[in-house]
Design an enzyme around this catalytic site. Structure first.
Site, PDB file in Angstrom:
ATOM      1  N   SER A 152       0.871  -1.184   0.000  1.00 41.11           N
ATOM      2  CA  SER A 152       0.000   0.000   0.000  1.00 41.11           C
ATOM      3  C   SER A 152       0.903   1.228   0.000  1.00 41.11           C
ATOM      4  CB  SER A 152      -0.860   0.014   1.269  1.00 41.11           C
ATOM      5  OG  SER A 152      -1.447   1.287   1.462  1.00 41.11           O
ATOM      6  N   TYR A 165      -2.638  -1.096  10.414  1.00 36.56           N
ATOM      7  CA  TYR A 165      -2.572  -1.306   8.957  1.00 36.56           C
ATOM      8  C   TYR A 165      -1.247  -0.782   8.398  1.00 36.56           C
ATOM      9  CZ  TYR A 165      -4.093  -1.151   4.032  1.00 36.56           C
ATOM     10  OH  TYR A 165      -4.201  -1.323   2.673  1.00 36.56           O
TER      11      TYR A 165
HETATM   12  P1  NAD Z   1     -11.258  -6.082  -0.498  1.00 36.92           P
HETATM   13  O1  NAD Z   1     -11.819  -5.970   0.858  1.00 36.92           O
HETATM   14  O2  NAD Z   1     -12.200  -6.146  -1.660  1.00 36.92           O
HETATM   15  O3  NAD Z   1     -10.270  -7.320  -0.633  1.00 36.92           O
HETATM   16  C1  NAD Z   1      -9.595  -7.914   0.424  1.00 36.92           C
HETATM   17  C2  NAD Z   1      -9.777  -9.404   0.294  1.00 36.92           C
HETATM   18  O4  NAD Z   1      -9.021 -10.068   1.309  1.00 36.92           O
HETATM   19  C3  NAD Z   1     -11.255  -9.801   0.460  1.00 36.92           C
HETATM   20  O5  NAD Z   1     -11.624 -10.650  -0.599  1.00 36.92           O
HETATM   21  C4  NAD Z   1     -11.254 -10.536   1.797  1.00 36.92           C
HETATM   22  O6  NAD Z   1     -12.224 -11.563   1.860  1.00 36.92           O
HETATM   23  C5  NAD Z   1      -9.848 -11.099   1.804  1.00 36.92           C
HETATM   24  N1  NAD Z   1      -9.428 -11.505   3.148  1.00 36.92           N
HETATM   25  C6  NAD Z   1      -9.570 -10.827   4.316  1.00 36.92           C
HETATM   26  N2  NAD Z   1      -9.087 -11.555   5.330  1.00 36.92           N
HETATM   27  C7  NAD Z   1      -8.623 -12.712   4.797  1.00 36.92           C
HETATM   28  C8  NAD Z   1      -7.999 -13.874   5.323  1.00 36.92           C
HETATM   29  N3  NAD Z   1      -7.781 -13.990   6.644  1.00 36.92           N
HETATM   30  N4  NAD Z   1      -7.649 -14.871   4.472  1.00 36.92           N
HETATM   31  C9  NAD Z   1      -7.894 -14.772   3.147  1.00 36.92           C
HETATM   32  N5  NAD Z   1      -8.487 -13.701   2.587  1.00 36.92           N
HETATM   33  C10 NAD Z   1      -8.837 -12.682   3.402  1.00 36.92           C
HETATM   34  O7  NAD Z   1     -10.276  -4.831  -0.658  1.00 36.92           O
HETATM   35  P2  NAD Z   1      -9.128  -4.543  -1.742  1.00 36.92           P
HETATM   36  O8  NAD Z   1      -9.037  -3.070  -1.827  1.00 36.92           O
HETATM   37  O9  NAD Z   1      -9.360  -5.317  -2.970  1.00 36.92           O
HETATM   38  O10 NAD Z   1      -7.817  -5.068  -0.984  1.00 36.92           O
HETATM   39  C11 NAD Z   1      -6.896  -5.963  -1.550  1.00 36.92           C
HETATM   40  C12 NAD Z   1      -5.500  -5.644  -1.059  1.00 36.92           C
HETATM   41  O11 NAD Z   1      -5.109  -4.361  -1.571  1.00 36.92           O
HETATM   42  C13 NAD Z   1      -5.352  -5.558   0.461  1.00 36.92           C
HETATM   43  O12 NAD Z   1      -4.127  -6.152   0.847  1.00 36.92           O
HETATM   44  C14 NAD Z   1      -5.316  -4.068   0.712  1.00 36.92           C
HETATM   45  O13 NAD Z   1      -4.623  -3.742   1.889  1.00 36.92           O
HETATM   46  C15 NAD Z   1      -4.594  -3.588  -0.524  1.00 36.92           C
HETATM   47  N6  NAD Z   1      -4.773  -2.168  -0.827  1.00 36.92           N
HETATM   48  C16 NAD Z   1      -5.987  -1.681  -1.221  1.00 36.92           C
HETATM   49  C17 NAD Z   1      -6.093  -0.328  -1.525  1.00 36.92           C
HETATM   50  C18 NAD Z   1      -7.393   0.295  -1.978  1.00 36.92           C
HETATM   51  O14 NAD Z   1      -7.426   1.515  -2.128  1.00 36.92           O
HETATM   52  N7  NAD Z   1      -8.435  -0.454  -2.254  1.00 36.92           N
HETATM   53  C19 NAD Z   1      -4.993   0.509  -1.406  1.00 36.92           C
HETATM   54  C20 NAD Z   1      -3.773  -0.023  -0.982  1.00 36.92           C
HETATM   55  C21 NAD Z   1      -3.672  -1.372  -0.710  1.00 36.92           C
END
Ligand code: NAD
Length: 267
Positions: A152, A165
């Site tokens: 991130s 986080y």
């Molecule tokens: P999201 O909530 O749609 O996806 C996260 C996924 O992780 C979900 O499908 C959830 O079910 C899964 N998950 C949670 N706990 C889990 C576990 N214990 N075991 C297996 N799966 C698990 O959100 P996203 O934005 O798609 O996030 C994906 C990644 O991207 C994350 O690591 C997040 O930190 C990172 N991220 C997202 C953003 C953003 O702006 N959306 C920015 C920076 C980083």
């Protein structure tokens, strides 16, 4: 020209929604057989698998909580049973459990660290064992395996109200770099993608009202919110031989969020 990931197997953790689902779809479109991991309800994962199969690709859905060692071992065992091996791991599963620092419980802290950081360790270790055991399959890739850590912008931007986080993502940075250093002699490439603001369920509160959305845009010089496909396309490139000399790097895909936009007109 052959598809970039033809003949390869990719595990994408947390790929039943958001960024992970887009990475699964983009990798399948690039020719990879894909393992769609979900933690609780199988509905989203089955939809992703259905879309991949409808487009002519191959995918399976596997349940696994990435913070649980026995479940991670089972995720890899199910992958080998279905597809024989693994070539690409994308450590995408992640969550937030936000609280003011003084109100943050140990449970809030442990939950986020266990999923976002320990989960990446457990999955990477299993992938690396298989990559080392199997070695390079030159018809598929120059590398013995590729690990992509989804980090991130908060691996470098401090984030009050989200100490757990930010600490987890800062940890991912040095986990990734240390793995990259140690695993390079085995021809295993390890890199991170650090997304900025991508429109997914994890950050709904940052885009669902016009006020929140405008505040968010003020942090993004390129003046648009990211979409999951922005990360999916970057992940395909980082997993492919097109990036074969890229190793131990963090690719920021953030519309310039890490450019300190507050300094654009002063400072
Ligand atoms: P999201 O909530 O749609 O996806 C996260 C996924 O992780 C979900 O499908 C959830 O079910 C899964 N998950 C949670 N706990 C889990 C576990 N214990 N075991 C297996 N799966 C698990 O959100 P996203 O934005 O798609 O996030 C994906 C990644 O991207 C994350 O690591 C997040 O930190 C990172 N991220 C997202 C953003 C953003 O702006 N959306 C920015 C920076 C980083």
């Amino acid at each position: 020209m052959p598809e970039q990931l033809q003949g390869q197997v990719a595990i994408i953790t947390g790929s039943s929604s958001g960024i992970g689902a887009a990475i699964a779809q983009c990798m399948a479109a690039a020719g990879a057989k894909v393992v769609v991991n979900y933690v609780r309800s199988s509905k989203g994962a089955e939809e992703v698998v259905g879309e991949i199969e409808a487009a002519g690709g191959k995918a399976i859905a596997v349940q696994c909580d990435v913070s649980q060692e026995d479940q991670v071992l089972n995720l890899f065992a199910q992958t080998y049973a279905a597809f024989g091996t693994v070539d690409i791991l994308v450590n995408n599963a992640g969550l937030q459990r936000d609280a003011k620092f003084v109100d943050m419980t140990l449970d809030d802290w442990n939950w986020v660290i266990n999923v976002n950081l320990t989960g990446q360790f457990l999955c990477s270790r299993e992938a690396a064992k298989e990559f080392i055991k199997r070695g390079v399959v030159s018809e598929c890739s120059c590398a013995a395996g590729k690990i992509i850590c989804i980090s991130s912008v908060h691996e470098v931007i401090p984030w009050g109200g989200h100490c757990n986080y930010a600490a987890s993502k800062g940890g991912v940075r040095l986990l990734m770099q240390s793995m990259a250093q140690e695993l390079a002699p085995h021809k295993i490439r390890v890199n991170s993608i650090a997304p900025g603001a991508i429109k997914t369920p994890i950050n709904r509160s940052a885009w669902e009202t016009p006020e929140a959305f405008n505040d968010l845009l003020s942090l993004i010089p390129y003046n648009r919110i990211g979409v999951p496909e922005d990360i999916g396309k970057a992940a395909v490139w980082l997993a492919s031989d097109d990036s074969d000399y890229v190793h131990g790097e963090v690719l920021f895909v953030d519309g310039g969020m890490t450019l300190y936009p507050g300094f654009a007109t002063g400072g």
